[in-house]
Design a protein around this motif. Structure first.
Motif, short mmCIF file in Angstrom:
data_model
loop_
_atom_site.label_atom_id
_atom_site.label_comp_id
_atom_site.label_asym_id
_atom_site.label_seq_id
_atom_site.Cartn_x
_atom_site.Cartn_y
_atom_site.Cartn_z
N SER A 230 0.87 -1.24 0.07
CA SER A 230 -0.09 0.09 0.16
C SER A 230 0.84 1.17 -0.18
O SER A 230 0.60 2.03 -0.75
CB SER A 230 -1.24 0.02 1.12
OG SER A 230 -0.19 0.12 2.40
N GLY A 231 1.96 1.10 0.70
CA GLY A 231 2.86 2.48 0.69
C GLY A 231 3.45 2.71 -0.70
O GLY A 231 3.42 3.75 -1.10
N CYS A 350 9.16 -0.56 6.16
CA CYS A 350 8.76 -1.19 5.00
C CYS A 350 7.86 -0.24 4.06
O CYS A 350 7.87 0.01 2.93
CB CYS A 350 8.07 -2.27 5.09
SG CYS A 350 9.02 -4.11 5.74
N TYR A 351 7.11 0.54 4.69
CA TYR A 351 6.20 1.54 4.22
C TYR A 351 6.94 2.84 3.70
O TYR A 351 6.69 2.98 2.54
CB TYR A 351 5.31 2.27 5.35
CG TYR A 351 4.43 3.18 4.96
CD1 TYR A 351 3.44 3.16 4.27
CD2 TYR A 351 4.64 4.75 5.31
CE1 TYR A 351 2.40 4.12 3.76
CE2 TYR A 351 3.84 5.77 4.72
CZ TYR A 351 2.56 5.50 4.18
OH TYR A 351 1.71 6.36 3.71
N LEU A 382 -2.58 -3.27 -6.33
CA LEU A 382 -1.64 -3.45 -5.13
C LEU A 382 -2.71 -3.09 -3.80
O LEU A 382 -2.34 -3.69 -2.78
CB LEU A 382 -0.52 -2.73 -5.29
CG LEU A 382 0.50 -3.20 -6.20
CD1 LEU A 382 1.88 -2.37 -6.36
CD2 LEU A 382 0.84 -4.73 -5.95
N VAL A 383 -3.21 -2.05 -4.17
CA VAL A 383 -3.96 -1.55 -2.82
C VAL A 383 -4.92 -2.57 -2.33
O VAL A 383 -5.34 -2.78 -1.35
CB VAL A 383 -4.57 -0.05 -2.91
CG1 VAL A 383 -5.51 0.27 -1.89
CG2 VAL A 383 -3.53 0.96 -3.28
N ALA A 384 -5.77 -3.07 -3.57
CA ALA A 384 -6.69 -4.08 -3.40
C ALA A 384 -6.06 -5.52 -2.71
O ALA A 384 -6.70 -6.06 -1.87
CB ALA A 384 -7.33 -4.65 -4.72
N VAL A 385 -5.06 -5.69 -3.10
CA VAL A 385 -4.36 -6.76 -2.44
C VAL A 385 -3.89 -6.64 -1.03
O VAL A 385 -4.24 -7.51 -0.09
CB VAL A 385 -2.88 -7.11 -3.32
CG1 VAL A 385 -1.90 -8.23 -2.57
CG2 VAL A 385 -3.09 -7.77 -4.59
N SER A 386 -3.68 -5.24 -0.64
CA SER A 386 -3.56 -5.19 0.65
C SER A 386 -4.64 -5.13 1.47
O SER A 386 -4.40 -5.66 2.58
CB SER A 386 -2.84 -3.57 0.85
OG SER A 386 -1.66 -3.51 0.29
N ALA A 387 -5.80 -4.79 0.92
CA ALA A 387 -7.44 -5.05 1.62
C ALA A 387 -7.49 -6.58 1.89
O ALA A 387 -8.00 -7.19 3.03
CB ALA A 387 -8.32 -4.58 0.77
N VAL A 388 -7.10 -7.40 0.89
CA VAL A 388 -7.29 -8.81 0.94
C VAL A 388 -6.31 -9.30 2.34
O VAL A 388 -6.71 -10.19 3.05
CB VAL A 388 -6.75 -9.60 -0.14
CG1 VAL A 388 -7.16 -10.92 0.03
CG2 VAL A 388 -8.04 -9.29 -1.25
N LEU A 389 -5.07 -8.85 2.38
CA LEU A 389 -4.17 -9.26 3.46
C LEU A 389 -4.81 -8.95 4.67
O LEU A 389 -4.70 -9.70 5.71
CB LEU A 389 -2.75 -8.57 2.97
CG LEU A 389 -1.86 -9.09 1.82
CD1 LEU A 389 -0.64 -8.36 1.58
CD2 LEU A 389 -1.48 -10.67 1.88
#
Length: 405
Positions: A230-231, A350-351, A382-389
């Motif tokens: 997300s970063g 990481c961010y 990538l932001v959507a993947v972050s939401a899934v995580l």
């Protein structure tokens, strides 16, 4: 004396004091204000813009790498013992740049050292103290109040730098920034950031996982991955927002207003995140802000004018504003307080690295394809993947009564 001591240890007072100290944050001083120094400095010394900005990039990378170490030092020695020398080095180091002549290597070394010292002027140590003092029922809200100083400073520092350069030149502006750091942060560090380490030692938290095993545990892997992706996506998109706006034929002033709107939304994003985290005791609630970020990026594809871009920037600001808040709160719920600084330092590292790579990613895509469309699609994914995580996070560990207060 007892009343003053109680006030200095009060979690609400600590949160507001931390917000004041973070007005001249490392993000505002090292990143957001550098564009105003670029012209005057390069014109005086004949340096290229890439040479000037290269020193800033190296400083940000040095800052990011130091996050885990500074967090660990805060865990071991207490926040105040790390903050005070760091603030002094950061403030006086910023002033020292006013004395540099046409010597690029010296300027680069000083800038990198200033970036390393500037790691203390991030939410890491301030939010650590707030998290240790705040009761569970209001922890998210108070962390949010503390970290709100960063977006407020991002709005306040650039106009201050513009005024200082106009009145005193770029050298005087460097001195002014150094004084602002010392004026805002040093009194807060001395008065409000003590005694947290002793309180941590008195709390038994056997149900939490240790910081050194953060990479091997499920919450750590999920949080580190979500924060990094997300970063990379959100900050890369934000850095590229101005050229996106001007490429559509809009004025730079329109781009500036859109960025201000994003910064204001970031303040509300933090407060909103804190409010909901206190009331919804499930870690999946953080998904809401990543959804907002995905929508914000998605709206950039719509062929509209400033209204659509403004709405998108609001969604983007909400997501960016919640990032620091989510990391600090999740750290306080999943990990032992004795390792809070180290774990949050890893997340912050990481961010920050993700954000630095995100801007580069968008630039590479633009050079290859001539626009930011594909880069924006990748960022939204990538932001959507972050939401899934975040959806995959396990429940918070059960707290004993002394851990919740």
């Amino acid at each position: 004396m007892t009343g003053l001591t109680t006030f200095r240890r009060d979690p609400v007072a600590t949160a507001f004091a931390g917000a004041f100290a973070l007005l001249p944050s490392s993000a505002a001083v090292i990143f957001y204000s550098q564009g105003f120094f670029l012209g005057p400095v390069t014109e005086e010394f004949g340096w290229s813009r890439s040479q000037f900005m290269g020193t800033v990039t190296m400083a940000l990378i040095a800052l990011a790498v130091l996050y885990p170490l500074v967090g660990r030092l805060g865990d071991r020695f207490g926040a105040r013992r790390v903050l005070v020398p760091g603030i002094l080095l950061f403030g006086f180091g910023m002033m020292s740049l006013s004395l540099v002549g046409d010597n690029l290597p010296l300027y680069a070394v000083l800038t990198i050292l200033i970036g390393m010292a500037g790691v203390v002027q991030s939410p890491l140590l301030y939010s650590m103290v707030v998290a240790h003092r705040a009761p569970l029922r209001s922890r998210g809200k108070l962390i949010a109040i503390c970290t709100t100083g960063v977006p407020l400073g991002n709005m306040a520092i650039p106009p201050l730098v513009v005024w200082l350069i106009a009145e005193f030149g770029w050298r005087g502006a460097r001195v002014g920034l150094g004084l602002a750091i010392l004026f805002c942060a040093l009194p807060v560090a001395l008065m409000f950031m003590g005694d947290a380490r002793e309180r941590i030692k008195s709390v038994s938290e056997k149900t939490r996982s240790a910081a050194l095993s953060v990479i091997s545990r499920r919450p750590g892997v999920l949080l580190l991955s979500a924060i990094f992706l997300s970063g990379l996506a959100l900050n890369g998109f934000l850095v590229s927002l101005v050229p996106m706006v001007t490429d559509r034929g809009l004025l730079p002033s329109d781009a500036a207003r859109i960025l201000v709107v994003a910064a204001v939304a970031g303040v509300f994003g933090r407060i909103g995140a804190g409010w909901l985290l206190d009331r919804v005791q499930k870690p999946q609630i953080g998904v809401l802000w990543y959804i907002a970020g995905t929508i914000g990026i998605g709206l950039s594809f719509y062929p509209g004018g400033t209204l659509v871009l403004t709405i998108g920037s609001i969604c983007l600001g909400l997501a960016l504003g919640a990032e620091t808040e989510l990391g600090a709160y999740y750290t306080s719920r999943f990990y032992d307080r004795k390792h809070f600084g180290e774990v949050l330092g890893l997340l912050s590292c990481c961010y920050t690295i993700g954000g630095a790579l995100g801007g580069q990613m968008f630039s590479v895509f633009f050079d290859q394809f001539g626009d930011y469309v594909l880069a924006s699609i990748v960022a939204a994914v990538l932001v959507a993947v972050s939401a899934v995580l975040l959806l995959a996070l396990p429940p918070y560990p059960t707290l004993s009564d002394d851990q919740a207060h």
